[in-house]
Write a protein that holds these residues in place. Structure first.
Motif, PDB file in Angstrom:
ATOM      1  N   ASN A 117       0.919  -1.335   0.048  1.00 49.25           N
ATOM      2  CA  ASN A 117      -0.083  -0.041  -0.050  1.00 49.25           C
ATOM      3  C   ASN A 117       0.687   1.290   0.042  1.00 49.25           C
ATOM      4  O   ASN A 117       0.420   2.336  -0.710  1.00 49.25           O
ATOM      5  CB  ASN A 117      -0.844  -0.034   1.338  1.00 49.25           C
ATOM      6  N   HIS A 118       2.041   1.173   0.722  1.00 46.56           N
ATOM      7  CA  HIS A 118       2.963   2.260   0.712  1.00 46.56           C
ATOM      8  C   HIS A 118       3.468   2.637  -0.454  1.00 46.56           C
ATOM      9  O   HIS A 118       3.536   3.814  -1.081  1.00 46.56           O
ATOM     10  CB  HIS A 118       3.820   2.156   1.739  1.00 46.56           C
ATOM     11  N   PHE A 123      -7.470   3.843  -3.400  1.00 49.11           N
ATOM     12  CA  PHE A 123      -6.399   4.550  -4.544  1.00 49.11           C
ATOM     13  C   PHE A 123      -7.136   5.049  -5.720  1.00 49.11           C
ATOM     14  O   PHE A 123      -8.209   4.632  -6.010  1.00 49.11           O
ATOM     15  CB  PHE A 123      -5.456   3.586  -4.952  1.00 49.11           C
ATOM     16  N   ASP A 124      -6.637   6.085  -6.452  1.00 48.02           N
ATOM     17  CA  ASP A 124      -7.086   6.738  -7.359  1.00 48.02           C
ATOM     18  C   ASP A 124      -7.172   6.003  -8.712  1.00 48.02           C
ATOM     19  O   ASP A 124      -6.103   5.455  -9.325  1.00 48.02           O
ATOM     20  CB  ASP A 124      -6.427   8.057  -7.620  1.00 48.02           C
ATOM     21  N   GLY A 161       0.967   3.982  -2.911  1.00 49.50           N
ATOM     22  CA  GLY A 161       0.597   5.373  -2.791  1.00 49.50           C
ATOM     23  C   GLY A 161       1.712   6.439  -3.318  1.00 49.50           C
ATOM     24  O   GLY A 161       1.393   7.454  -3.371  1.00 49.50           O
ATOM     25  N   GLN A 162       2.889   6.062  -2.837  1.00 50.85           N
ATOM     26  CA  GLN A 162       4.223   6.835  -3.443  1.00 50.85           C
ATOM     27  C   GLN A 162       4.518   6.927  -4.783  1.00 50.85           C
ATOM     28  O   GLN A 162       5.219   7.859  -5.053  1.00 50.85           O
ATOM     29  CB  GLN A 162       5.220   6.600  -2.553  1.00 50.85           C
ATOM     30  N   LYS A 218      -4.664   6.658 -11.506  1.00 48.34           N
ATOM     31  CA  LYS A 218      -3.242   6.447 -11.240  1.00 48.34           C
ATOM     32  C   LYS A 218      -2.862   5.039 -11.644  1.00 48.34           C
ATOM     33  O   LYS A 218      -1.631   4.837 -11.820  1.00 48.34           O
ATOM     34  CB  LYS A 218      -2.888   6.608  -9.676  1.00 48.34           C
TER      35      LYS A 218
END
Length: 413
Positions: A153-154, A178-179, A157-158, A182
């Protein structure tokens, strides 16, 4: 010319589905005019030089020995790979870091990308916590499972952009919040230059192999791949007595090896259908097409699980490209690849009787085989050929890079 550094768990010359997908991606990108290289972490264990050429591709290796307790050891592994990426970037200046799961590779890419000021694309081929459950090296809900998921997940996200190999993985990420903008799907595909010209069963080497294996006149049901529990090979072996009731001359050819190999062989020896089941063990990858040539139907009886529902396998696509009929269990990963009764058949998972019935029914429908094989081959050529799919990467790279900077004459080659 855009330079892409692929950050990998392992690569050629090791042979695995992971390594073959990487090879297909990099070859297709080179044909599109991209400049590509790969770098592997410490889990690439095959001996070789620090810079290695394999199948026309360039791979760099991370060196070192990592020790310490679980958790700290993995953190040091990430650091070693991040340092190796940065060192390579001083010599060969990539425009984008393209990390491939597991999340440890993604984390190393994020660290290096931050130091270098280079964008990171992270590609998820499977959620490795679910893969560990599927291959028997982990358990759902354990501390390791939760930590692996948190790291994933990290990284998602990054990262500047995320790629998944199928809709199942993308949908799961969307459910985590999450978007959607993306995340891009880059589906599993087949390099038709490798698999698009199947060996005929009448080929002399194929005929000799058939005689050696005592396959008779068939029909032959095949499986080529790794023997993991989630592949459901125990269900396939259990289906054979029922299949023989309707097709007494049928044979089952199991090609490959893995953690479940001994158990499946023992099950076959104890079966009333043992005379109709053949094992070859692992075979050289360059000889795989000869074994495809011996089969009429390729069977993929995956068990139903979170892993098999979310992830699309590569082997059914290879079989379609080889002009083979496909019979697969009705799990999410297979439903993304096979349209029932058009490009193959689907049957209830975890049910040997359903598997036997699907295989026997398909054998009874010989008059439809050519149409099914043709539709499957057309599907692969139009939607799953790497020569086409790789073009999607260019749009992703352009999005995260922007205009590619002009290299000065003194830039490292």
């Amino acid at each position: 010319m855009t330079r892409v550094l692929h950050i990998l768990d392992h690569s050629l010359p090791l042979h695995s589905g992971y390594a073959f997908r990487t090879r297909a991606i990099m070859h297709a990108q080179m044909k599109l005019g991209l400049d590509v290289r790969g770098i592997t972490g410490l889990r690439h264990t095959k001996d070789g030089p620090d810079r290695e050429e394999a199948d026309g591709l360039t791979f760099h290796r991370t060196r070192g020995e990592i020790s310490g307790p679980a958790g700290l050891r993995e953190w040091r592994e990430i650091s070693a790979l991040a340092d190796a990426i940065c060192a390579l970037a001083q010599e060969w200046r990539p425009d984008v870091l393209h990390a491939h799961s597991p999340a440890m590779d993604g984390m190393a890419a994020l660290r290096a990308g931050q130091r270098l000021g280079i964008p990171v694309v992270y590609e998820i081929r499977a959620f490795w916590e679910d893969a560990a459950v599927g291959n028997g090296t982990g358990s759902a809900g354990s501390l390791k499972y939760r930590l692996t998921r948190a790291l994933e997940n990290h990284v998602v996200g990054q990262a500047d952009h995320v790629v998944t190999i199928c809709e199942g993985l993308r949908t799961d990420l969307l459910a985590r919040g999450f978007d959607a903008g993306k995340i891009t799907i880059m589906p599993n595909g087949v390099d038709l230059s490798l698999f698009g010209n199947p060996v005929e069963r009448g080929d002399a080497l194929a005929r000799a192999l058939a005689d050696e294996l005592s396959l008779g006149t068939g029909p032959v049901i095949g499986f080529i791949g790794s023997f993991y529990d989630y592949e459901g090979l125990d269900d396939l072996v259990s289906s054979m007595p029922r299949l023989l009731e309707r097709h007494p001359e049928a044979r089952l050819l199991l090609v490959g090896g893995g953690p479940m190999a001994e158990a499946v062989e023992a099950q076959a020896l104890a079966s009333s259908a043992r005379h109709a089941i053949r094992f070859t063990g692992r075979v050289p990858h360059e000889h795989v097409d000869r074994y495809y040539a011996l089969t009429d139907i390729m069977a993929y009886p995956r068990k139903k699980s979170r892993l098999t529902d979310l992830v699309t396998p590569l082997k059914p696509l290879e079989a379609m490209a080889q002009g083979k009929l496909v019979a697969a269990s009705d799990v999410g990963g297979h439903r993304e690849l096979v349209t029932h009764a058009r490009t193959g058949v689907l049957f209830t998972p975890d049910d040997p009787a359903a598997c036997a019935a699907a295989l026997a029914d398909l054998l009874d429908r010989r008059g439809e085989w050519e149409a099914i094989r043709g539709a499957a081959r057309e599907y692969v050529a139009e939607h799953r050929d790497w020569a086409r799919n790789a073009e999607r990467y260019q749009a992703v790279y352009q999005r995260v890079i922007g205009p590619v900077p002009t290299r000065h004459a003194g830039a490292a080659a």
